[in-house]
Design an enzyme around this catalytic site. Structure first.
Site, PDB file in Angstrom:
ATOM      1  N   ASP A 298       0.869  -1.174   0.000  1.00  0.00           N
ATOM      2  CA  ASP A 298       0.000   0.000   0.000  1.00  0.00           C
ATOM      3  C   ASP A 298       0.911   1.230   0.000  1.00  0.00           C
ATOM      4  OD1 ASP A 298      -2.151   1.675  -0.029  1.00  0.00           O
ATOM      5  OD2 ASP A 298      -3.260   0.640   1.529  1.00  0.00           O
TER       6      ASP A 298
HETATM    7  C1  BGC Z   1      -5.088   3.042   0.046  1.00  0.00           C
HETATM    8  C2  BGC Z   1      -5.187   1.991  -1.037  1.00  0.00           C
HETATM    9  C3  BGC Z   1      -5.068   2.625  -2.391  1.00  0.00           C
HETATM   10  C4  BGC Z   1      -3.750   3.362  -2.447  1.00  0.00           C
HETATM   11  C5  BGC Z   1      -3.476   3.981  -3.781  1.00  0.00           C
HETATM   12  C6  BGC Z   1      -3.890   3.946  -0.133  1.00  0.00           C
HETATM   13  O1  BGC Z   1      -3.927   5.038   0.715  1.00  0.00           O
HETATM   14  O2  BGC Z   1      -5.028   2.423   1.301  1.00  0.00           O
HETATM   15  O3  BGC Z   1      -6.409   1.310  -0.909  1.00  0.00           O
HETATM   16  O4  BGC Z   1      -5.161   1.656  -3.379  1.00  0.00           O
HETATM   17  O5  BGC Z   1      -3.761   4.388  -1.467  1.00  0.00           O
HETATM   18  O6  BGC Z   1      -4.279   5.054  -4.038  1.00  0.00           O
END
Ligand code: BGC
Length: 763
Positions: A298
């Site tokens: 993530d």
């Molecule tokens: C989130 C993810 C997301 C990623 C990219 C993160 O803050 O937890 O679910 O896919 O950002 O945008």
């Protein structure tokens, strides 16, 4: 001019022996023998493998590490510079096809090997055409429709140059305080497994090579939805058994359905962040499940292991992540800055990097990016908001609506109603009805409930007075007008709930009451002597018992998306007979959380007959009250899992099984009569649950094992039969999937509480 063709040129080396650096010790000798694991090559045809190997053989270490590096479009010039040097494998969030082609051209024509980039984006519940939030979609219990919606989402997204979505989110959550509950399918692992797999199929299509197919990403691996207190990013404390039987099951289902990528979660479980959790990613996902797709972190999660206090610095965080076999570093740069020196200092072996790079190159190969790296810039005009996309969005929004109450059959209304009073902050809130994670959806395409009501009943028959500008507004204005006009109207519709910003990532709440003066509004409306219909639009379950009690009817619509207005109005007027069911238990009060239907039994379970708080005589001496497991003040939930009314009334009768005893290879044939005892055609989501009465590990009091949408004409009756393989009834005992002999109860009904039941034995 260099083109991608150069890497299709005759290969230098033939398919090299595949290497899998399992169980890398803390410090290793760079000359150690390669370990060959035959399963590493299975699942890939020889041509793709030799192609991938041919590229790998040409790559410098820097270029290999570059493939593990994911950057964001906002990195601008720096991104271009890195791409030019071959130091980026994937980019995030470029949504203009021209911009994407521009950066792709740099990768193809100017970088040393011309390896194409993948463009990733969070396409969560639609790209331009917005479908209901996933929690809403789950109410439909309709895997096919959800698959079709996912397909439409990627037809639109791929037209913008996106070939990878960070979806589906299959995190189980039992805590509506957690704002991200909006993005998942609720509390049940079976439902989430089926619906997660549908989304994967919809996104990826039959073949990833199709330019309208894009790679899915099952996230957040794992346990993220169990964040303590529902506070986002918080620690979790999940035992291995609970992991396997609850939180991991939907991920396993996505893997079984070919999900191309997985994302590690932000949370630490019992002190170990997922991104550095070797047990979770390497031992379970890779080795036990045989997953050889790409694992991405993530956002910034490698670096954040330093904040967690799990790693001393970024370098040791990069070491933990790569040793857990995490392939792509989203945004933290910990890999690009540290992997090379970790190799030269002997902490990791280049073969580990090769493994990760190969997984990424295979993905690019599967997506057809080596042959067709650019996107067609002309598709957006036909793909975005196409008529059939809009129609599907409305169909899914209709099927996602849950009817919670309908006293005296107030709903549906039609010709019996001439004038309607419309109020509440969400009656005409085009942006808010889209819900969370809709970076690309345009609010001007939303059709609101007010628009749809005017369309249906004529502008002159609608009196609109919002009273509150937005859901947190505390200034009730316009009540006098409402009071004056109320004598003219036949019905009052109150659109209340949550603005979209109140749910989603990092938007946790400690109170789930209606915000601002919305409760006050419902109270005032309930005193006007006209029927009040409450329409809740929200990103999570809210504690709305009082408001429902004051209303004649209530419907719940988890942020319904672009076509939310017509879907709601069609439901109010009966053009859509509601069939949605709740994918999550609704609490009466926050203090009951976590409250979920598939809990274990205590040694002292409540049987519902215990004294409640107001029944306890004043001055009662210290007494046990029965020593049962329940809350004195809130023994029940507000609505159970699977609950949802319809304008039809369905009766279940005559449940029977084909046998009393089954063996492991058998299937159970369960038969019952389902009757629509009304003159309104309708669809019932029939749910089948089991209880494994005793096991080596306690099994939940009910577990969903099957569901089906069954349509019945007016006053129609069907004899329904399901065949359920005994193999579906097992559970994970450690790392073994077991079905233990003994007695099982089986239940069938329209929600998790009110069911017919019988029993059988597994021998
Ligand atoms: C989130 C993810 C997301 C990623 C990219 C993160 O803050 O937890 O679910 O896919 O950002 O945008």
């Amino acid at each position: 001019m260099k083109t991608s063709v150069k890497i299709l040129a005759p290969l230098l080396g033939l398919l090299s022996a595949s290497v899998f650096a399992h169980d890398v010790p803390q410090k290793i000798n760079n000359n150690s023998l390669k370990i060959i694991f035959p399963h590493e090559v299975s699942g890939h045809d020889n041509s793709s493998e030799s192609f991938v190997d041919s590229i790998l053989n040409k790559m410098t270490l820097d270029e290999k590490i570059g493939q593990l590096n994911q950057m964001h479009c906002e990195d601008g010039k720096l991104l271009e510079e890195y791409v030019r040097k071959g130091l980026v494998g994937s980019v995030m969030s470029i949504t203009n096809p021209k911009d994407f082609n521009k950066i792709q051209r740099i990768a193809i024509e100017e970088s040393p090997l011309g390896i194409p980039l993948i463009n990733a984006r969070d396409v969560i519940h639609g790209f331009k055409t917005i479908f209901p939030i996933p929690l809403g979609q789950a109410c439909s219990f309709d895997p096919n429709l959800i698959e079709q919606a996912a397909r439409i989402s990627v037809i639109e997204a791929s037209a913008a140059g996106i070939r990878w979505t960070f979806s589906p989110m299959v995190d189980i959550s039992q805590d509506p305080r957690w704002g991200r509950i909006a993005e998942g399918f609720g509390e049940d692992p079976y439902l989430a497994s089926i619906l997660g797999a549908s989304m994967v199929r919809g996104y990826q299509g039959k073949n990833l090579n199709n330019p309208t197919s894009i790679a899915a990403c099952a996230k957040h691996f794992a346990g993220y939805g169990a964040s303590e207190g529902g506070k986002d990013y918080n620690s979790t404390f999940i035992s291995p058994n609970r992991f396997r039987n609850l939180y991991l099951r939907p991920f396993h289902s996505c893997v079984d359905n070919g999900v191309a990528t997985m994302m590690t979660s932000f949370n630490d479980n019992d002190g170990v962040p997922s991104t550095g959790n070797k047990w979770l990613v390497k031992d379970v996902l890779r080795d036990e499940w045989g997953y050889d797709g790409v694992v991405v972190t993530d956002w910034n999660a490698i670096k954040e292991m330093v904040n967690h206090g799990y790693c001393e610095d970024e370098r040791s965080a990069a070491l933990k992540a790569i040793n857990a076999s995490v392939d792509i570093d989203m945004m933290s740069r910990a890999y690009i800055d540290n992997i090379k020196s970790l190799i030269s200092d002997g902490f990791i072996n280049e073969y580990q990097i090769d493994d990760a790079v190969k997984r990424i190159l295979r993905l690019k190969y599967s997506l057809g990016l080596f042959e067709s790296p650019y996107c067609d810039e002309t598709l957006v005009s036909t793909a975005f908001y196409a008529t059939d996309h809009i129609q599907k969005a409305q169909e899914l929004a209709e099927k996602s609506i849950v009817l919670l109450k309908n006293d005296s059959q107030i709903l549906p209304f039609g010709s019996n109603v001439n004038k309607i009073l419309v109020t509440g902050p969400l009656a005409d809130a085009p942006y808010e009805q889209l819900g969370t994670w809709i970076f690309d959806g345009d609010a001007q395409h939303s059709v609101t409930p007010l628009d749809a009501l005017k369309n249906e009943f004529g502008t002159d028959n609608i009196i609109y007075e919002p009273c509150l500008e937005y859901s947190r507004d505390n200034k009730l204005e316009g009540l006098n007008r409402i009071k004056k006009k109320s004598s003219e109207v036949d019905i009052i519709l109150a659109f209340v709930g949550e603005e979209s910003i109140l749910s989603g990532e990092a938007h946790s709440l400690a109170s789930l009451c209606l915000q601002g003066a919305q409760s006050q509004l419902i109270k005032e409306l309930s005193q006007l002597g006209k029927p009040v219909v409450a329409v809740f639009i929200a990103g999570r379950p809210l504690t709305i018992g009082n408001e429902i009690a004051l209303s004649s009817a209530a419907i719940y619509s988890f942020a319904p998306g672009t076509m939310g207005g017509p879907a709601i109005v069609n439901t109010l007027t009966g053009k859509n007979n509601p069939s949605g069911k709740l994918p999550i238990t609704f609490p009466i009060t926050v203090g009951q959380i976590p409250i979920y239907y598939n809990h274990n039994n205590t040694g002292r379970p409540s049987d519902g007959t215990e004294l409640k708080i107001n029944d306890i005589p004043v001055g009662t001496p210290q007494t046990s009250l029965g020593n049962k497991s329940y809350y004195l003040d809130s023994p029940e939930c507000l609505f159970p899992f699977g609950f949802g009314l319809s304008y039809s009334d369905f009766k279940y009768r005559d449940l029977c099984l084909d046998k009393n005893e089954y063996q492991l290879n058998d299937s159970i044939t369960l038969t019952f009569n389902l009757e629509n005892i009304t003159s309104v055609p309708g669809t019932e989501v029939v749910q089948v649950y089991i209880r494994d009465i005793h096991g080596s590990q306690i099994r939940p009091v009910k577990e969903l094992i099957h569901f089906e949408r069954i349509a019945l004409d007016a006053n129609d009756k069907k004899c329904v039969s399901f065949s359920i393989p005994v193999a579906k009834l097992g559970y994970w005992l450690g790392n073994k999937y077991v079905i233990e002999p003994g007695k099982f109860d089986i239940f069938v009904g329209g929600n998790s509480k009110d069911c017919l039941t019988t029993s059988f034995n597994i021998i």
